[in-house]
Design an enzyme around this catalytic site. Sequence first.
Site, mmCIF file in Angstrom:
data_model
loop_
_atom_site.group_PDB
_atom_site.id
_atom_site.type_symbol
_atom_site.label_atom_id
_atom_site.label_comp_id
_atom_site.label_asym_id
_atom_site.label_seq_id
_atom_site.Cartn_x
_atom_site.Cartn_y
_atom_site.Cartn_z
ATOM 1 N N GLY A 185 0.626 -1.284 -0.052
ATOM 2 C CA GLY A 185 -0.173 0.008 -0.108
ATOM 3 C C GLY A 185 0.830 1.215 0.178
ATOM 4 O O GLY A 185 2.088 1.237 -0.331
ATOM 5 N N HIS A 191 4.118 1.606 -8.039
ATOM 6 C CA HIS A 191 3.308 0.728 -7.830
ATOM 7 C C HIS A 191 2.416 0.611 -9.126
ATOM 8 O O HIS A 191 1.915 -0.328 -9.790
ATOM 9 C CB HIS A 191 2.229 0.711 -6.718
ATOM 10 C CG HIS A 191 3.233 0.721 -5.398
ATOM 11 N ND1 HIS A 191 3.243 1.841 -4.547
ATOM 12 C CD2 HIS A 191 3.727 -0.500 -4.851
ATOM 13 C CE1 HIS A 191 4.169 1.401 -3.452
ATOM 14 N NE2 HIS A 191 4.122 0.179 -3.628
ATOM 15 N N GLN A 225 7.719 -9.338 7.737
ATOM 16 C CA GLN A 225 9.029 -8.978 7.126
ATOM 17 C C GLN A 225 9.526 -7.738 7.738
ATOM 18 O O GLN A 225 10.469 -7.224 7.257
ATOM 19 C CB GLN A 225 8.793 -8.660 5.699
ATOM 20 C CG GLN A 225 7.797 -7.436 5.146
ATOM 21 C CD GLN A 225 7.407 -7.550 3.748
ATOM 22 O OE1 GLN A 225 6.902 -8.417 3.360
ATOM 23 N NE2 GLN A 225 8.071 -6.602 3.054
ATOM 24 N N GLU A 250 11.629 -3.924 -9.967
ATOM 25 C CA GLU A 250 13.332 -4.194 -9.602
ATOM 26 C C GLU A 250 13.869 -3.152 -8.744
ATOM 27 O O GLU A 250 14.856 -3.593 -8.152
ATOM 28 C CB GLU A 250 13.985 -4.010 -11.213
ATOM 29 C CG GLU A 250 13.514 -5.169 -12.073
ATOM 30 C CD GLU A 250 13.888 -4.925 -13.616
ATOM 31 O OE1 GLU A 250 14.641 -3.784 -13.728
ATOM 32 O OE2 GLU A 250 14.032 -5.848 -14.404
#
Length: 286
Positions: free
Chosen positions: A34, A40, A64, A151
Amino acid sequence: MQTIRALNPLRETTAALRRAAGTGARLALVPTMGALHDGHLTLVRRAREMAEIVAVSIFVNPKQFGPNEDLDAYPRQLERDSELLVAEGVDLLWAPDITAMYPEGFATNISVEGVSAGLCGADRPGHFDGVATVVCKLFNQVAPDIALFGEKDWQQLAVIRRMARDLDLYAPLPNAIVGVPIVREADGLAMSSRNAYLSADQRKAAAALPRTMRSAIERLTIGHPAKDVLGTLSADVLAAGFDNVDYAELRDAASIELLAEPNDNARLFVAARIGGTRLIDNMAVG
Ligand code: AMP
């Protein structure tokens, strides 16, 4: 766009979307935490080009984050994110609540060796276990045909590709994990939800990160020794106002193994802290 928060309705909705789209329709998943930005949304647009059905997940994954990291401070803005995704024509927003993702007694961990070691894996113990575990669950929950990742988080992409291959998550589709190039601000800074933490002065200084990386790559290309180049890069990043360089390393793009000097497949990886904010970036050297 349908917003779903629990597993059973998710399965019903993906089945209904697939029925409506007809046989042969592909479903693409874009996993996120988010606080969406153009990076995004570029993944979402690419997903739309590649698949008839587009699902985005938003889940700030506690597994994480390390104990002293920014889990509580991490920006959460589901309403604004939803509006952005509706405007992009997304079909399904999977926004599980914490108990849907990690029910009481959750005890499973996925750990990908090798590619998880070093770089962010060394600085953030357990981080990639958390990523691999949640992404494996997202794949099982949404059952996409393809999934897209940035990436920007190169090592994460390598971890997910290795996990998908090792666990046969996408055995019939060898290119099912799609990497999307880094989207940058006008001054070169890689877009990140964490850029929102930066003060105006820090934001200005942060552009030194991609700038010094580009000049390091120029020096490597004309044959300067990597040790000198990386030393200068770190010194320049600190001089620009960063407080620490967590790493500045050359690694093989696929195996993430450390390289003493660049080869054809080399990438430059840097993580540096400014104030309390940790920024990462990576660029191809060749
Ligand atoms: P996050 O919400 O930070 O977990 O990111 C969700 C996905 O968006 C990951 O696959 C990221 O690599 C990707 N992403 C984040 N920032 C960028 C960017 N600047 N360019 C391309 N992809 C990005």
